[in-house]
Design a protein around this motif. Sequence first.
Motif, PDB file in Angstrom:
ATOM      1  N   ILE A 279       0.827  -1.169  -0.031  1.00  0.00           N
ATOM      2  CA  ILE A 279      -0.094   0.088   0.122  1.00  0.00           C
ATOM      3  C   ILE A 279       0.923   1.317   0.054  1.00  0.00           C
ATOM      4  N   LEU A 280       1.918   1.327   0.678  1.00  0.00           N
ATOM      5  CA  LEU A 280       2.883   2.246   0.827  1.00  0.00           C
ATOM      6  C   LEU A 280       3.393   2.769  -0.403  1.00  0.00           C
ATOM      7  N   LEU A 281       3.945   1.638  -1.049  1.00  0.00           N
ATOM      8  CA  LEU A 281       4.728   1.796  -2.407  1.00  0.00           C
ATOM      9  C   LEU A 281       3.523   2.278  -3.398  1.00  0.00           C
ATOM     10  N   SER A 282       2.294   2.075  -3.287  1.00  0.00           N
ATOM     11  CA  SER A 282       1.288   2.413  -4.271  1.00  0.00           C
ATOM     12  C   SER A 282       0.954   3.842  -4.087  1.00  0.00           C
ATOM     13  N   VAL A 283       0.906   4.420  -2.781  1.00  0.00           N
ATOM     14  CA  VAL A 283       0.706   5.689  -2.612  1.00  0.00           C
ATOM     15  C   VAL A 283       1.653   6.646  -2.919  1.00  0.00           C
ATOM     16  N   ARG A 284       2.960   6.254  -2.550  1.00  0.00           N
ATOM     17  CA  ARG A 284       4.076   7.014  -2.850  1.00  0.00           C
ATOM     18  C   ARG A 284       4.731   6.933  -4.282  1.00  0.00           C
ATOM     19  N   SER A 285       4.282   6.112  -5.116  1.00  0.00           N
ATOM     20  CA  SER A 285       4.655   5.978  -6.548  1.00  0.00           C
ATOM     21  C   SER A 285       6.096   6.275  -6.739  1.00  0.00           C
TER      22      SER A 285
ATOM     23  N   PHE B 130       7.953   3.950  -8.183  1.00  0.00           N
ATOM     24  CA  PHE B 130       8.407   3.431  -9.534  1.00  0.00           C
ATOM     25  C   PHE B 130       6.917   3.010 -10.091  1.00  0.00           C
ATOM     26  N   ARG B 131       6.986   2.774 -11.321  1.00  0.00           N
ATOM     27  CA  ARG B 131       5.977   2.279 -12.241  1.00  0.00           C
ATOM     28  C   ARG B 131       6.361   0.847 -12.873  1.00  0.00           C
ATOM     29  N   VAL B 132       5.325   0.417 -13.536  1.00  0.00           N
ATOM     30  CA  VAL B 132       5.589  -0.771 -14.245  1.00  0.00           C
ATOM     31  C   VAL B 132       6.391  -0.441 -15.553  1.00  0.00           C
ATOM     32  N   GLY B 133       7.297  -0.910 -15.856  1.00  0.00           N
ATOM     33  CA  GLY B 133       8.422  -0.651 -16.994  1.00  0.00           C
ATOM     34  C   GLY B 133       9.739   0.218 -16.627  1.00  0.00           C
TER      35      GLY B 133
ATOM     36  N   THR C 154      14.859   5.126 -14.532  1.00  0.00           N
ATOM     37  CA  THR C 154      14.021   5.557 -15.521  1.00  0.00           C
ATOM     38  C   THR C 154      13.316   6.761 -14.876  1.00  0.00           C
ATOM     39  N   LYS C 155      13.097   7.035 -13.752  1.00  0.00           N
ATOM     40  CA  LYS C 155      12.110   8.122 -13.148  1.00  0.00           C
ATOM     41  C   LYS C 155      12.548   9.446 -13.840  1.00  0.00           C
TER      42      LYS C 155
END
Length: 305
Positions: free
Chosen positions: A127-133, A135-138, A184-185
Amino acid sequence: MYLFDLFGLELDFQPLFDELRRWWALILRNLPNLLLAAIVIVVGYVVTGFMKKYFNKISRRLIHDATVAGLLSSVLTALLVLAFIFLTLSVLNLTGVVTSLLAGAGVIGLALGLAFQDPILNLFSGILLSVRSLFRVGDLIEVRDYFGKVQEVTLRHTTLMTLQGQDVMIPNKIVAQEPIKNYTKLGMRRVDLSCGVSYGDDLEKVRQITLDAVKARVAYDKDRKVELFFNEFGDSSINYTLRFWLSDRKSGQADFLEAQSEAIMAIKRAYDENDIMIPFPIRTLDFGIKGGEKLSEMLSTEHPE
């Protein structure tokens, strides 16, 4: 009140009627609380239905992952339902039941937390990783010696595909706790190349030829300087570090390796054309040390005249 059945047994229903009258009096005495509790239940049902839609909307706006957004909305809705349940029990003067439920929930929560510590940590880390973003897929990332592209982010683990083609699933608690390198970011990446030249070469000439070779034959970011720094007197060479940035938005591993390879070939060609030597380490073998055997004696033994 006595009644007789068919078998001549005497039955007394008076205690039953007394108990029913006591219940009826209790209901009449608590009728206002019952009506108020019914109102709380109706209001809670309406408010919960409205807030559930609001929670879904807010969760999807804050969190891009649909699974995590749905989980967050469900948790918030469940908390709201529990709040109305406790409020209803309080209206009915069942504070003892509320206290018992809270105490039982605390004990059960503690037991479950100890029993499922790792899964719970992975869940909250996801949940924390999804909220903080972070990284993303790819995205090309590096976490605890694992280097690859993000394939999937779930509530339990993050899946990477390494550059060698392996599928690696990393628990989310590791991803959340360990340092992460995201290539990538920011959309930029620098190549650092180390080399060395002979002590007999002119260093000013070496600098200029090296920079010109890279600028002429390697694709790099023109808005940033190509830099060369001499940084060490080595055993057989004067060593330097060459630095240049990849072209805009080229931060993949293939782009990095290609630019590095082109730079090496360009520098080697330029050095060959200008008689600049890249020395290799020199080692001297001495067979005449004390306790050893002289080389001349070894050769005379192997090839006697």
